[in-house]
Design a protein around this motif. Structure first.
Motif, PDB file in Angstrom:
ATOM      1  N   LYS A   1      -0.317 -16.974   0.054  1.00  0.00           N
ATOM      2  CA  LYS A   1      -0.047 -16.116   1.208  1.00  0.00           C
ATOM      3  C   LYS A   1       1.153 -15.210   0.959  1.00  0.00           C
ATOM      4  CE  LYS A   1      -1.924 -19.227   4.760  1.00  0.00           C
ATOM      5  NZ  LYS A   1      -1.591 -20.055   5.952  1.00  0.00           N
ATOM      6  N   THR A   2       2.211 -15.775   0.382  1.00  0.00           N
ATOM      7  CA  THR A   2       3.402 -14.961   0.155  1.00  0.00           C
ATOM      8  C   THR A   2       3.192 -13.976  -0.997  1.00  0.00           C
ATOM      9  OG1 THR A   2       4.380 -16.675  -1.259  1.00  0.00           O
ATOM     10  CG2 THR A   2       4.930 -16.722   1.083  1.00  0.00           C
ATOM     11  N   GLY A   3       2.264 -14.300  -1.903  1.00  0.00           N
ATOM     12  CA  GLY A   3       1.924 -13.341  -2.949  1.00  0.00           C
ATOM     13  C   GLY A   3       1.302 -12.083  -2.378  1.00  0.00           C
ATOM     14  N   VAL A   4       0.479 -12.243  -1.356  1.00  0.00           N
ATOM     15  CA  VAL A   4      -0.113 -11.087  -0.674  1.00  0.00           C
ATOM     16  C   VAL A   4       0.976 -10.271   0.011  1.00  0.00           C
ATOM     17  CG1 VAL A   4      -1.669 -10.381   1.182  1.00  0.00           C
ATOM     18  CG2 VAL A   4      -2.348 -12.212  -0.387  1.00  0.00           C
ATOM     19  N   ILE A   5       1.930 -10.954   0.637  1.00  0.00           N
ATOM     20  CA  ILE A   5       3.048 -10.245   1.267  1.00  0.00           C
ATOM     21  C   ILE A   5       3.826  -9.449   0.229  1.00  0.00           C
ATOM     22  CG2 ILE A   5       5.281 -10.576   2.414  1.00  0.00           C
ATOM     23  CD1 ILE A   5       4.021 -12.964   3.887  1.00  0.00           C
ATOM     24  N   ASN A   6       4.132 -10.065  -0.912  1.00  0.00           N
ATOM     25  CA  ASN A   6       4.874  -9.356  -1.961  1.00  0.00           C
ATOM     26  C   ASN A   6       4.098  -8.155  -2.485  1.00  0.00           C
ATOM     27  OD1 ASN A   6       7.276 -10.759  -1.992  1.00  0.00           O
ATOM     28  ND2 ASN A   6       6.644 -12.196  -3.576  1.00  0.00           N
ATOM     29  N   ARG A   7       2.785  -8.307  -2.635  1.00  0.00           N
ATOM     30  CA  ARG A   7       1.962  -7.169  -3.077  1.00  0.00           C
ATOM     31  C   ARG A   7       2.092  -6.003  -2.112  1.00  0.00           C
ATOM     32  NH1 ARG A   7      -4.021  -8.068  -1.756  1.00  0.00           N
ATOM     33  NH2 ARG A   7      -3.116  -7.414   0.249  1.00  0.00           N
ATOM     34  N   ASP A   8       2.011  -6.294  -0.823  1.00  0.00           N
ATOM     35  CA  ASP A   8       2.070  -5.225   0.177  1.00  0.00           C
ATOM     36  C   ASP A   8       3.472  -4.628   0.282  1.00  0.00           C
ATOM     37  OD1 ASP A   8      -0.587  -5.690   0.627  1.00  0.00           O
ATOM     38  OD2 ASP A   8      -0.306  -6.785   2.501  1.00  0.00           O
ATOM     39  N   LEU A   9       4.507  -5.464   0.175  1.00  0.00           N
ATOM     40  CA  LEU A   9       5.871  -4.946   0.161  1.00  0.00           C
ATOM     41  C   LEU A   9       6.077  -4.000  -1.019  1.00  0.00           C
ATOM     42  CD1 LEU A   9       7.895  -8.198   0.977  1.00  0.00           C
ATOM     43  CD2 LEU A   9       7.632  -6.230   2.485  1.00  0.00           C
ATOM     44  N   ALA A  10       5.561  -4.400  -2.174  1.00  0.00           N
ATOM     45  CA  ALA A  10       5.710  -3.572  -3.371  1.00  0.00           C
ATOM     46  C   ALA A  10       4.982  -2.249  -3.221  1.00  0.00           C
ATOM     47  CB  ALA A  10       5.182  -4.332  -4.588  1.00  0.00           C
ATOM     48  N   THR A  11       3.825  -2.269  -2.602  1.00  0.00           N
ATOM     49  CA  THR A  11       3.069  -1.034  -2.376  1.00  0.00           C
ATOM     50  C   THR A  11       3.854  -0.077  -1.494  1.00  0.00           C
ATOM     51  OG1 THR A  11       0.974  -2.236  -2.601  1.00  0.00           O
ATOM     52  CG2 THR A  11       0.904  -0.095  -1.499  1.00  0.00           C
ATOM     53  N   ALA A  12       4.463  -0.610  -0.434  1.00  0.00           N
ATOM     54  CA  ALA A  12       5.271   0.230   0.451  1.00  0.00           C
ATOM     55  C   ALA A  12       6.504   0.759  -0.268  1.00  0.00           C
ATOM     56  CB  ALA A  12       5.680  -0.565   1.689  1.00  0.00           C
ATOM     57  N   ALA A  13       7.119  -0.076  -1.087  1.00  0.00           N
ATOM     58  CA  ALA A  13       8.288   0.369  -1.854  1.00  0.00           C
ATOM     59  C   ALA A  13       7.912   1.488  -2.809  1.00  0.00           C
ATOM     60  CB  ALA A  13       8.885  -0.810  -2.622  1.00  0.00           C
ATOM     61  N   ALA A  14       6.760   1.369  -3.455  1.00  0.00           N
ATOM     62  CA  ALA A  14       6.321   2.394  -4.406  1.00  0.00           C
ATOM     63  C   ALA A  14       6.063   3.727  -3.705  1.00  0.00           C
ATOM     64  CB  ALA A  14       5.065   1.923  -5.129  1.00  0.00           C
TER      65      ALA A  14
END
Length: 358
Positions: free
Chosen positions: A70-83
């Motif tokens: 679950k937290t891996g999905v959160i990190n993926r989405d956070l990274a997408t927003a950061a990019a």
């Protein structure tokens, strides 16, 4: 067990965002309004630098999570927003990866979905140099963040109880790596004495991460059936207090903890922070509205921060340290007890060389 704990942390942090509203000392910091101080918007830059690091913006997504699906999905989405926004991002504690390498992908997504961004790897103060290098290599990290969290560990049922080795290990890590080392609290603040000690230990910067945002002692009490350590809820100093307290140490300061909106960012920058991070508020936006909502929030924050700088006459974030600020209430009492001259902060725009004011 580690994966469940990470999921519990996210759940309890979100509950705090919806229910817990304590005193926020950023509200006790206000700018003196000088009606002709403003400049033209094209003159304004959001770029900031510290310890050899240059960022295009003074806002970052601070450490949150990782270690479970679950937290891996959160990190993926956070990274997408950061990019999409160019905002730097820090991982959550990578101790879960050290214990279980199979969860590496839950952290690695921060780089996979943000290949050109500024990524900070996060470890605890007991991490071995070998594991620190593993973390840096996994994320191809641009910097290292070491978190210190005695109050959280004390409230955590399975937490550490041996803190004497932390300072020597921080010094060892700082000497061993080739990226800037940032030491941060997790929401209880860094005192003047602690920041001075960190400077002596060789770290590049300190994130004061004060009281007022996500309360990890409260989270760990939420994981206890009886909440036996509830007396630690609200422990420590606010980010505003820490910035005022540690401003003369000579170590570059970052700020997080209780940052709710762009005005809080401007306040923290005016009190001496080189950049300002947020975690809980960004997480709530992401979980409520997905990546598009977080991207919109980040872009709005940056646009509104530039608008505040324009109105205040600060061409750069660093120029905000020349703006007059008033300190009120309990924060003023803290300053009095710690020997901090609040009158000088209210008269910073006076130019001593000419006798004129902004």
């Amino acid at each position: 067990m580690s994966a469940q704990r990470k999921d519990d942390h996210v759940r309890l942090a979100i509950e705090q965002q919806h229910t817990h509203r304590g005193v926020n000392q950023f509200d006790e910091v206000s700018f003196v309004h000088h009606a002709l101080a403003g400049i033209d918007r094209p003159q304004v830059s959001l770029g900031t630098s510290f310890a050899g690091v240059t960022w295009p913006v003074p806002v970052y997504i601070n450490a949150m999570t990782g270690g479970s699906e679950k937290t891996g999905v959160i990190n993926r989405d956070l990274a997408t927003a950061a990019a999409e926004t160019g905002v730097p991002i820090a991982s959550g504690s990578m101790n879960a990866y050290f214990k279980d390498p199979s969860c590496a992908h839950t952290f690695q997504v921060l780089r996979e979905h943000n290949p050109d961004g500024f990524v900070i790897a996060n470890v605890n103060a007991t991490a071995s140099v070998e594991n620190v290098w593993r973390a840096l290599e996994l994320l191809r990290a641009n910097a290292l963040q070491i978190h210190i969290n005695t109050a959280q560990e004390t409230a955590m049922p399975e937490g550490d109880r041996s803190f004497g080795s932390w300072a020597p290990q921080i010094e060892k890590i700082a000497a061993a790596v080739d990226v800037p080392v940032i030491v941060k609290e997790v929401g209880n603040g860094l005192s003047r004495q602690t920041v001075a000690q960190l400077k002596d230990l060789g770290v590049a910067a300190a994130d004061v991460s004060g009281r007022g945002g996500t309360d990890f002692a409260r989270i760990e009490n939420g994981r206890r059936e009886l909440g036996e350590y509830a007396f630690l809820n609200g422990w420590g100093q606010s980010a505003a207090a820490c910035l005022l307290d540690a401003g003369g140490t000579g170590l570059p300061l970052l700020a997080s903890g209780g940052v709710r909106h762009p005005l809080d960012v401007a306040r923290a920058l005016a009190l001496g922070a080189r950049a300002v991070g947020s975690s809980g508020g960004f997480l709530r936006t992401l979980l409520d509205g997905g990546v598009p909502a977080l991207v919109a929030q980040l872009q709005t924050w940056l646009d509104q921060l530039a608008a505040l700088q324009t109105m205040l006459g600060a061409a750069t974030p660093a120029d905000l340290t020349g703006c007059d600020v008033l300190i009120e209430g309990s924060l003023r009492e803290f300053c009095a007890d710690r020997g901090i001259d609040t009158r000088a902060l209210a008269q910073r725009s006076t130019k001593t060389t000419t006798g004129s004011t902004r």
